[in-house]
Design an enzyme around this catalytic site. Sequence first.
Site, mmCIF file in Angstrom:
data_model
loop_
_atom_site.group_PDB
_atom_site.id
_atom_site.type_symbol
_atom_site.label_atom_id
_atom_site.label_comp_id
_atom_site.label_asym_id
_atom_site.label_seq_id
_atom_site.Cartn_x
_atom_site.Cartn_y
_atom_site.Cartn_z
ATOM 1 N N GLY A 189 1.377 -7.816 -4.178
ATOM 2 C CA GLY A 189 1.698 -7.363 -2.826
ATOM 3 C C GLY A 189 2.921 -6.462 -2.769
ATOM 4 O O GLY A 189 3.920 -6.729 -3.413
ATOM 5 N N SER A 190 2.856 -5.395 -2.001
ATOM 6 C CA SER A 190 3.922 -4.405 -1.990
ATOM 7 C C SER A 190 3.703 -3.455 -0.814
ATOM 8 O O SER A 190 2.887 -3.716 0.063
ATOM 9 C CB SER A 190 3.940 -3.644 -3.313
ATOM 10 N N ARG A 191 4.423 -2.310 -0.803
ATOM 11 C CA ARG A 191 4.248 -1.347 0.274
ATOM 12 C C ARG A 191 4.536 0.059 -0.241
ATOM 13 O O ARG A 191 5.180 0.238 -1.282
ATOM 14 C CB ARG A 191 5.151 -1.666 1.461
#
Length: 223
Positions: A189-191
């Site tokens: 999970g990240s952006r």
Amino acid sequence: MKRPRIHREGRNLIFGTTLLLFIINIPMYMYFPHWIFGITLALTALLLVFVTYFFRNPVRVLEIDDPNFIIAPADGRVVVIEPTEENEYFHEKKLQVSIFMSPFNVHANWYPIEGNILVSEHQKGRHKGAWLPKSSTENERSLVVIETPSKVQIAVRQVAGAMARRIVTYAKPGHQAHRNTHLGFIKLGSRVDMYLPLDTEMFVAVGDAVRGNETIIGRLGER
């Protein structure tokens, strides 16, 4: 039927997970009751399925005529669209557009626009939740700056999250950014943040789901 494509960043991990599945389950089959072996086999098989699914690499080819269109660089959900002081490279106010990727999204990142790559640099940092505003400036991250043929500069920032521990960036200064080409990959999970001119016309809103190299999220203003 087409075979599923696996991203190159996941091949070693998938191989290692498969090997681990055999290492765990062979002795479980030989020395433990069948019901314990069945549970262990199911759990390790689910792990292998998840790892394989996470590193899927779908083929997406987008053909557009307008070079000013900005394409989503990642799968996920838009969590920020707002004017922000960008103090790492531009040192002025830009339109920040942020896309949060859950562990179930495709984690390959694409170039949002074509042009010359001016900057590609990595910074160490913390691993706060990628949905938090401060993650853009405090977390581990990579910054890529692209200058379009019309001399407009935009920045793309890959941001690690609480679970992500590796950012891969393929962009190199002096190289060209091409549509339908991977900029990099972020594990778990990240952006991804983009910093655009303030007069950029947006086609998406906060809360919208977008698909990397498929959703047109905006258009650069006329120069």
